[in-house]
Motif scaffolding. Structure first.
Motif, PDB file in Angstrom:
ATOM      1  N   GLY A  17       0.798  -1.213   0.000  1.00 30.76           N
ATOM      2  CA  GLY A  17       0.000   0.000   0.000  1.00 30.76           C
ATOM      3  C   GLY A  17       0.829   1.261   0.000  1.00 30.76           C
ATOM      4  N   SER A  18       0.161   2.367  -0.307  1.00 32.27           N
ATOM      5  CA  SER A  18       0.821   3.669  -0.427  1.00 32.27           C
ATOM      6  C   SER A  18       0.267   4.688   0.552  1.00 32.27           C
ATOM      7  CB  SER A  18       0.638   4.205  -1.849  1.00 32.27           C
ATOM      8  OG  SER A  18      -0.742   4.411  -2.123  1.00 32.27           O
ATOM      9  N   THR A  19      -0.595   4.280   1.481  1.00 33.41           N
ATOM     10  CA  THR A  19      -1.374   5.147   2.382  1.00 33.41           C
ATOM     11  C   THR A  19      -2.340   6.040   1.591  1.00 33.41           C
ATOM     12  OG1 THR A  19       0.254   6.955   2.553  1.00 33.41           O
ATOM     13  CG2 THR A  19       0.446   5.141   4.136  1.00 33.41           C
ATOM     14  N   HIS A  20      -2.625   5.628   0.363  1.00 32.14           N
ATOM     15  CA  HIS A  20      -3.705   6.207  -0.437  1.00 32.14           C
ATOM     16  C   HIS A  20      -4.585   5.096  -0.994  1.00 32.14           C
ATOM     17  CE1 HIS A  20      -1.204   9.780  -0.259  1.00 32.14           C
ATOM     18  NE2 HIS A  20      -2.149  10.493  -0.847  1.00 32.14           N
ATOM     19  N   SER A  21      -3.945   4.004  -1.310  1.00 32.65           N
ATOM     20  CA  SER A  21      -4.619   2.864  -1.879  1.00 32.65           C
ATOM     21  C   SER A  21      -3.815   1.623  -1.537  1.00 32.65           C
ATOM     22  CB  SER A  21      -4.753   3.030  -3.388  1.00 32.65           C
ATOM     23  OG  SER A  21      -5.463   1.935  -3.937  1.00 32.65           O
ATOM     24  N   ALA A  22      -4.269   0.463  -2.055  1.00 29.67           N
ATOM     25  CA  ALA A  22      -3.600  -0.782  -1.705  1.00 29.67           C
ATOM     26  C   ALA A  22      -3.856  -1.827  -2.777  1.00 29.67           C
ATOM     27  CB  ALA A  22      -4.080  -1.295  -0.343  1.00 29.67           C
ATOM     28  N   ALA A  23      -3.013  -2.860  -2.777  1.00 29.45           N
ATOM     29  CA  ALA A  23      -3.157  -3.987  -3.694  1.00 29.45           C
ATOM     30  C   ALA A  23      -2.985  -5.275  -2.911  1.00 29.45           C
ATOM     31  CB  ALA A  23      -2.119  -3.905  -4.811  1.00 29.45           C
ATOM     32  N   LEU A  24      -3.605  -6.353  -3.388  1.00 26.59           N
ATOM     33  CA  LEU A  24      -3.426  -7.674  -2.816  1.00 26.59           C
ATOM     34  C   LEU A  24      -2.642  -8.527  -3.798  1.00 26.59           C
ATOM     35  CD1 LEU A  24      -6.773  -8.653  -1.048  1.00 26.59           C
ATOM     36  CD2 LEU A  24      -4.748  -7.561  -0.098  1.00 26.59           C
ATOM     37  N   VAL A  25      -1.566  -9.133  -3.303  1.00 21.85           N
ATOM     38  CA  VAL A  25      -0.664  -9.939  -4.113  1.00 21.85           C
ATOM     39  C   VAL A  25      -0.745 -11.380  -3.620  1.00 21.85           C
ATOM     40  CG1 VAL A  25       1.686 -10.194  -5.002  1.00 21.85           C
ATOM     41  CG2 VAL A  25       0.864  -7.936  -4.242  1.00 21.85           C
ATOM     42  N   HIS A  26      -1.092 -12.302  -4.516  1.00 18.63           N
ATOM     43  CA  HIS A  26      -1.145 -13.716  -4.144  1.00 18.63           C
ATOM     44  C   HIS A  26       0.266 -14.267  -4.020  1.00 18.63           C
ATOM     45  CE1 HIS A  26      -1.925 -18.076  -4.571  1.00 18.63           C
ATOM     46  NE2 HIS A  26      -3.056 -17.763  -3.935  1.00 18.63           N
ATOM     47  N   ARG A  27       0.422 -15.309  -3.219  1.00 22.11           N
ATOM     48  CA  ARG A  27       1.742 -15.875  -2.979  1.00 22.11           C
ATOM     49  C   ARG A  27       2.394 -16.390  -4.263  1.00 22.11           C
ATOM     50  NH1 ARG A  27       2.622 -18.854   0.937  1.00 22.11           N
ATOM     51  NH2 ARG A  27       0.725 -18.629   2.192  1.00 22.11           N
ATOM     52  N   HIS A  28       1.610 -16.685  -5.300  1.00 24.19           N
ATOM     53  CA  HIS A  28       2.158 -17.150  -6.566  1.00 24.19           C
ATOM     54  C   HIS A  28       2.466 -16.010  -7.531  1.00 24.19           C
ATOM     55  CE1 HIS A  28       0.275 -21.364  -5.761  1.00 24.19           C
ATOM     56  NE2 HIS A  28       1.473 -21.231  -5.231  1.00 24.19           N
ATOM     57  N   GLY A  29       2.359 -14.766  -7.037  1.00 23.58           N
ATOM     58  CA  GLY A  29       2.812 -13.624  -7.817  1.00 23.58           C
ATOM     59  C   GLY A  29       1.756 -12.869  -8.574  1.00 23.58           C
ATOM     60  N   ASP A  30       0.476 -13.189  -8.373  1.00 22.88           N
ATOM     61  CA  ASP A  30      -0.605 -12.510  -9.093  1.00 22.88           C
ATOM     62  C   ASP A  30      -1.163 -11.359  -8.260  1.00 22.88           C
ATOM     63  OD1 ASP A  30      -0.278 -14.503 -10.970  1.00 22.88           O
ATOM     64  OD2 ASP A  30      -1.899 -15.737 -10.163  1.00 22.88           O
ATOM     65  N   ILE A  31      -1.182 -10.171  -8.840  1.00 26.59           N
ATOM     66  CA  ILE A  31      -1.866  -9.043  -8.208  1.00 26.59           C
ATOM     67  C   ILE A  31      -3.320  -9.110  -8.655  1.00 26.59           C
ATOM     68  CG2 ILE A  31      -2.014  -6.548  -7.958  1.00 26.59           C
ATOM     69  CD1 ILE A  31       0.951  -6.386  -8.501  1.00 26.59           C
ATOM     70  N   GLU A  32      -4.212  -9.426  -7.724  1.00 29.91           N
ATOM     71  CA  GLU A  32      -5.604  -9.699  -8.065  1.00 29.91           C
ATOM     72  C   GLU A  32      -6.567  -8.630  -7.562  1.00 29.91           C
ATOM     73  OE1 GLU A  32      -7.023 -13.656  -7.545  1.00 29.91           O
ATOM     74  OE2 GLU A  32      -5.040 -14.539  -7.732  1.00 29.91           O
ATOM     75  N   TRP A  33      -6.062  -7.613  -6.887  1.00 25.80           N
ATOM     76  CA  TRP A  33      -6.942  -6.531  -6.429  1.00 25.80           C
ATOM     77  C   TRP A  33      -6.115  -5.260  -6.371  1.00 25.80           C
ATOM     78  CZ3 TRP A  33     -11.959  -5.896  -6.130  1.00 25.80           C
ATOM     79  CH2 TRP A  33     -12.484  -4.824  -5.386  1.00 25.80           C
TER      80      TRP A  33
END
Length: 806
Positions: free
Chosen positions: A18-34
């Motif tokens: 996250g950037s303290t503005h937004s955020a991302a979810l990263v799966h353990r297999h390397g996929d950014i899914e959110w």
């Protein structure tokens, strides 16, 4: 090409950046899914978390899908490292989100670095704006890929060429040891010119340094520092820096039960979190962040203090219309997928207590400009003086019938209790007598209608035949003492009816009180509350055992969702959940300070101060005085460990005593060091303990006091006739009767300047135990920071023990 079916992925398999503005979810297999940009509540451009890859994602993985993958956060940061190992080599993928630029550009950076040998990798990028609904116009320009749809524009730069086909951008590439390849995704408003690209490696160094500098300010230094630090970092990552608001979670519609309909949007700021958040930040030394949250709170409720909303937007927005996204199938087919939250229009009376308690804690913590909020608080109290009699939707935002929920009434009581405290302690003007009258009315109303005499417990709502885990907060906010029989009965019933596999559920969903079908997992925050309750009850060992069990349920990178299913052993609900992490932080403080929870800390300037309660009880006396017998009885009542100090004597000392030779001060020195070391270790760990030892001299006791300032001494006074009879009856003990005279001569009784309790040896052990417990309660009252139970409560709490001795 039709996307491949998405395999089941557990919620805890994701990590947050996250950037303290937004955020991302990263799966353990390397996929950014959110990923939502530019704000937490913006429409997601990667939404495969709630659908499949056609709804947007960014994969980065080894070409060999059997590669071994591990991950971690760089210590003290929200920078994620994923290590990929194959037979031919290893590489690290570093994912992070820098703080946005002043012109409003937001970035997500991925750096692939070769560590050993050569690793073949594959990356594929599918950008889909508006939660996977819009496929953007994509073009290549100056070596970068641009994607535009409506107000959103994205530029992707990479160290390897990306090929555009099948509505995706992809590349097959390799990285060797010592080589690094950077990928950068930049979001900017589509009507503006593209920003100047920043250097990825400089951004990594700066972002890492900024996170580490923030972590270094952490004021918690107890046994659970790593867990607390990770939770604080998560809380910081969920903070919307421009306003100071903290979102409940960065996701929407992750289900409380897979396939169910309990799917809500948590990308907003909840008032119920107000006080608990403030305590977590203040107690951990983050005064600036606490002040920012306080200002957000003041602005959010300032427009209409008479009718507070359950939640607000990142800047305090009030309209959060709930709609369903029909094109998304949902996480594990959990429909509907919702954005916005209809609970904004609910009446929840508990939030009034949370807000007023937060402002009171802010005053006690010394936050500036609190006088400006007092008129606002008075307006809230004026409205609540009428509103508290109304039914509501409760802390759990039920969508069924409005009821008179007991926890909601208790929090109304708390609002007036804290208004009175603020007015008195800070000489603020207000109708204190009227507030006292309302506070007493609420208290009487709850006792009359919220308590079930047949089950000796309070219930979920007036007329109910069930309990609610929110009742665990009753003794922690001070509504009734922890040892009140009605509170003890409520806690016991919650343990019987709402705990499964060691975890606490909010309430029994099959009762239909929330108007929704299906079940849910155990609510992690409630389990942390139970740990706090155990601390308040003096059951520190039990509190710590539950706390450590909860720690074991976190993900491999220390993140917690809202709920946990002990049957399938998986996390459930939106992720990561601020309320769960706040519960962890505050429980760690409670255990470390043995203070009984953050609500109690509101009476200690809102800071996690050390309690005046002694952590270590040292029962001393000559041999055969009964000090071990009393020590064991005390340990049983205090629910803590017992240690016999004789076991710490060096072999040389035991040999000398068996020979009938008295110990000198030189002989006792190494033994005292061992005893002091044991005491210091237990005190540092926050472990309440009892030890019996022959600390016969003032100097010996002074040495042990150096090990812990929170030690209490109890002398079992000698009765020589009894002592000689007991020693004579002993077998295989190294203390002989010939040494007793020397011990009696050596013993230096506590004088007036030495705070210690003396109990006559002839006293029955049951009565002696009661005297000692009362003494410990008195010490809590007398010592700085102490907030002990009253003498009558202490004796009442030990009545069962006394009866067993009769």
């Amino acid at each position: 090409m039709k996307p491949k079916p998405k395999p089941t992925r557990r919620i805890e398999d994701y990590a947050l950046i996250g950037s303290t503005h937004s955020a991302a979810l990263v799966h353990r297999h390397g996929d950014i899914e959110w990923l939502c940009l530019p704000r937490f509540d913006s429409g997601a451009m990667f939404a495969s978390l709630l659908g499949d890859e056609s709804n947007g994602c960014w994969s980065m993985h080894a070409a060999n899908r059997k590669a071994r993958v591990t991950r971690r956060y760089l210590p003290g940061t929200m920078v994620l490292e994923t290590t990929i190992r194959t037979a031919k080599g290893s590489a690290i993928v570093t994912d992070f989100m820098p703080k946005p630029t002043q012109d409003g550009t937001h970035e997500l950076v991925r750096i692939v670095r070769g560590v050993r040998g050569t690793v073949a990798l594959h990356t594929e990028l599918r950008i889909r704006f508006n939660y996977g609904e819009w496929c953007p116009w994509v073009r290549r320009r100056e070596g970068a890929i641009y994607a535009v749809a409506g107000p959103d524009a994205v530029r992707v730069t990479s160290g390897v060429p990306l090929i555009n086909e099948n509505l995706a951008s992809s590349a097959e590439f390799s990285v060797t040891a010592g080589q690094a390849i950077a990928f950068c995704l930049e979001w900017f408003p589509s009507h503006l010119e593209p920003p100047i690209t920043r250097d990825a490696y400089s951004l990594l160094a700066r972002t890492t340094a900024e996170w580490c500098a923030w972590t270094d300010r952490c004021g918690y230094d107890g046994e659970f520092r790593d867990d607390v630090t990770r939770s604080l970092l998560t809380l910081k990552a969920l903070t919307y820096e421009p306003s100071g608001g903290i979102v409940a979670a960065p996701t929407t519609s992750l289900p409380e039960h897979p396939g169910g309909q309990r799917n809500w949007d948590y990308r907003y700021c909840w008032l119920r979190d107000a006080a608990l958040t403030l305590y977590a930040l203040i107690g951990s030394g983050y005064i600036e962040e606490a002040s920012d949250w306080r200002w957000w709170l003041m602005r959010a409720v300032g427009g209409s203090p008479e009718e507070l909303q359950v939640m607000y937007g990142l800047h305090g927005e009030r309209t959060l219309t709930e709609v369903e996204l029909e094109w998304l199938p949902g996480y594990e087919d959990s429909r509907p997928v919702r954005v916005g939250n209809g609970a904004q229009a609910q009446r929840q009376l508990d939030i009034y207590g949370s807000v007023i308690a937060a402002f009171h804690a802010a005053r006690k913590a010394g936050l500036a400009d609190m006088d400006k909020v007092w008129p606002l608080e008075r307006a809230i109290a004026k409205q609540l003086a009428v509103l508290w009699r109304e039914p509501d939707c409760s802390i759990w935002e039920v969508r069924g019938e409005l009821r008179h929920f007991v926890h909601s009434k208790i929090m109304c009581w708390l609002a007036f209790d804290r208004m009175i405290a603020s007015a008195q302690e800070y000489t603020l003007e207000g109708p204190i007598d009227e507030w006292r009258k309302v506070r007493e009315q609420i208290h009487a109303d709850v006792l009359a209608h919220g308590y079930d005499k047949a089950s000796n417990s309070f219930v979920q709502y007036y007329g109910a035949d069930a309990v609610d885990a929110a009742l665990l907060l009753m003794p922690l906010v001070g509504f009734l003492p922890i040892h009140d029989s009605r509170v003890e009965g409520t806690i016991a019933r919650i343990e019987r009816e709402l705990i499964f596999n060691g975890l606490v559920y909010r309430y029994r969903t099959e009762e239909g009180v929330d108007g929704l079908a299906g079940g849910e997992g155990a609510f992690l925050a409630c389990s942390f509350w139970l740990s706090n309750v155990y601390v308040a009850m003096g059951k520190l060992r039990k509190a710590k055992a539950l706390f450590k069990h909860l720690l074991s349920l976190g993900s491999d990178v220390g993140l917690y969702a809202e709920e946990y299913d002990p049957t399938t052993r998986r996390q459930l609900g939106n992720f990561p959940q601020a309320f769960s992490h706040i519960g962890l932080i505050n429980s760690a403080h409670a255990i470390t300070s043995a203070a009984g929870g953050v609500w109690e800390l509101a009476n200690c300037d809102g800071k996690a101060v050390q309690s005046g309660e002694p952590l270590i009880v040292i029962v001393f006396g000559v041999s055969a005085s009964g000090k071990s017998t009393l020590g064991k009885a005390l340990a049983e009542q205090l629910d803590c460990d017992f240690k016999d100090g004789d076991d710490l004597h060096p072999a040389a000392n035991i040999k000398k005593m068996r020979a009938g030779k008295p110990l000198t001060d030189d002989d006792c020195a190494p033994w005292l060091d061992r005893v002091a070391g044991w005491i210091a270790e237990r005190a540092a760990a926050g472990e309440r303990s009892v030890i019996a030892c022959s600390a016969l001299k003032h100097a010996y006791r002074d040495r042990l006091r150096e090990a812990s300032a929170k030690a209490a001494f109890v002398l079992v006074a000698p009765d020589q006739a009894v002592l000689r009879r007991r020693i004579g009856a002993r077998k295989r003990h190294f203390m002989s009767a010939s040494l007793l005279t020397n011990q009696l001569r050596t013993l230096e009784r506590p004088d007036a300047s030495e705070l210690a309790l003396t109990i006559e040896r002839s006293t029955d052990v049951g009565e002696a135990c009661l005297q000692a417990l009362a003494w410990l309660a008195w010490l809590r009252e007398k010592r700085p920071g102490g907030r002990g139970v009253s003498l009558s409560q202490c004796v009442s709490g030990c009545a069962a023990f006394r009866k067993t001795r009769a």
